[in-house]
Design an enzyme around this catalytic site. Structure first.
Site, short mmCIF file in Angstrom:
data_model
loop_
_atom_site.label_atom_id
_atom_site.label_comp_id
_atom_site.label_asym_id
_atom_site.label_seq_id
_atom_site.Cartn_x
_atom_site.Cartn_y
_atom_site.Cartn_z
N ASP A 131 -32.04 90.36 3.03
CA ASP A 131 -32.82 90.03 1.83
C ASP A 131 -31.89 89.38 0.81
O ASP A 131 -30.69 89.63 0.81
CB ASP A 131 -33.39 91.31 1.19
N ARG A 182 -35.90 82.66 5.49
CA ARG A 182 -37.11 83.08 4.78
C ARG A 182 -37.05 82.43 3.39
O ARG A 182 -36.06 82.59 2.69
CB ARG A 182 -37.17 84.60 4.62
#
Ligand code: FDA
Length: 305
Positions: A131, A182
């Site tokens: 992340d 992402r």
């Protein structure tokens, strides 16, 4: 955006955070965004998603650990999670934050833990998404991603945030690898010197970066619930004949359920990010800050009870 800054700023105050925590549980809003406290609860959620053809990424919540002991415990928990997934009848990837593995105090400690987790991931043929956190960690996160990419490229992905000015250059470098990216808008509090302050600019940059990745050999995970961007992505992919194996849509557990199902029915790959664990407060506050209605839901609950 102003509302978001205000909530994220307030959340630095312990009293406010404790108040939010209590109210989030009492009102049931915490349960909407956090899928459970332990692995067995969360695997049931993954099973339900699989039942409707949707994939999952599990995130064992936690961030900003302060010492070696906490970092080691978090790393062990991630490895155990990979093993639990492997033992279960479901398939799921995992996402983690580098500040969970000690990045706050030592890049070396963090790198060592990441490598150990990647070893397990490779052994079990799984995949780790790092992340992206606040901008104090952006460069170090990209550095550590690149450091491990050569050995674990097929098992490792990264996140880029469209609110940062630097993301265009980061994407340019990353898509050459190629790798698995992402793309999201960004959920942290950032100063105007480094990040777009207006939603319109963040959205425009998202679309530009998304198109760049689409046209590259890199794999694209489109992480948004924004209907206009979702429609644009579908149109763009069709117009340019993008291979459906080269991208997927990603959404957060508790948000955009109808869009998830619609996209899946239309034949797109969809993955839901499923967070769980006891350290949910900072994650929950970011979800609160994204949408005033969530905060007003808490206030209404307070007034009614
Ligand atoms: P936007 O905020 O414009 O919202 C579009 C619509 O989505 C809203 O109108 C509303 O209907 C719905 N919505 C959005 N947020 C909601 C909420 N909290 N509650 C209810 N409805 C909501 N960020 C980051 O900095 N680092 C990361 O690694 C990640 N990882 C990540 C993974 C995945 C799978 C997703 C979907 C998102 C992230 N994010 C993230 C969070 C991301 O940066 C962003 O903050 C949120 O996705 C909200 O922005 P949207 O793109 O949905 O658009």
């Amino acid at each position: 955006m102003l509302f978001r800054t205000l909530i994220l700023q307030l959340a630095q105050n312990k009293t406010f955070l404790n108040w939010v925590r209590r109210l989030a549980i009492r009102s049931g809003l915490a349960q909407r965004f956090v899928a459970g406290e332990n692995v067995s609860e969360v695997l049931d959620v993954v099973r339900d998603l699989h039942g409707i053809g949707i994939a999952a990424t599990l995130n064992l919540l936690g961030e900003e650990v302060k010492d070696e002991k906490e970092a080691e415990a978090a790393a062990n928990a991630s490895m155990e999670l990979l093993r639990a997934i492997d033992r279960s009848s479901v398939k799921s990837r995992i996402s983690l934050k580098l500040s969970q593995l000690g990045l706050r105090f030592s890049k070396e400690t963090c790198s060592g833990h990441l490598e150990a987790i990647l070893e397990v991931s490779r052994e079990l043929d799984n995949f780790i998404r790092i992340d992206m956190e606040g901008s104090r960690y952006t460069q170090a996160t990209i550095d550590l991603f690149l450091e491990h990419f050569a050995s674990y490229g097929n098992h490792l992905g990264i996140v880029i945030q469209s609110y940062l000015y630097r993301s265009e250059e980061d994407i340019y470098r990353l898509i050459q690898l190629p790798c698995n990216i992402r793309l999201c808008k960004g959920a942290y509090m950032e100063p105007e010197e480094i990040a777009y302050a207006k939603k319109g600019d963040v959205d425009r940059n998202f679309i530009e970066l998304m198109e760049d990745i689409f046209l590259s050999p890199s794999y694209l995970a489109i992480a948004t619930h924004d209907n206009q961007i979702l429609e644009h992505a579908c149109r763009f992919a069709a117009q340019h004949g993008i291979d459906p194996d080269q991208f997927e849509f990603q959404m957060i557990h508790g948000i955009g359920r109808k869009a998830q199902q619609r996209l899946r029915q239309e034949g797109y790959a969809v993955r839901v990010y499923v967070p769980f664990g006891t350290e949910w407060a900072p994650y929950f506050v970011r979800r609160l800050a994204e949408r005033p209605a969530n905060f007003f839901f808490l206030l209404k609950h307070l007034l009614r009870h």
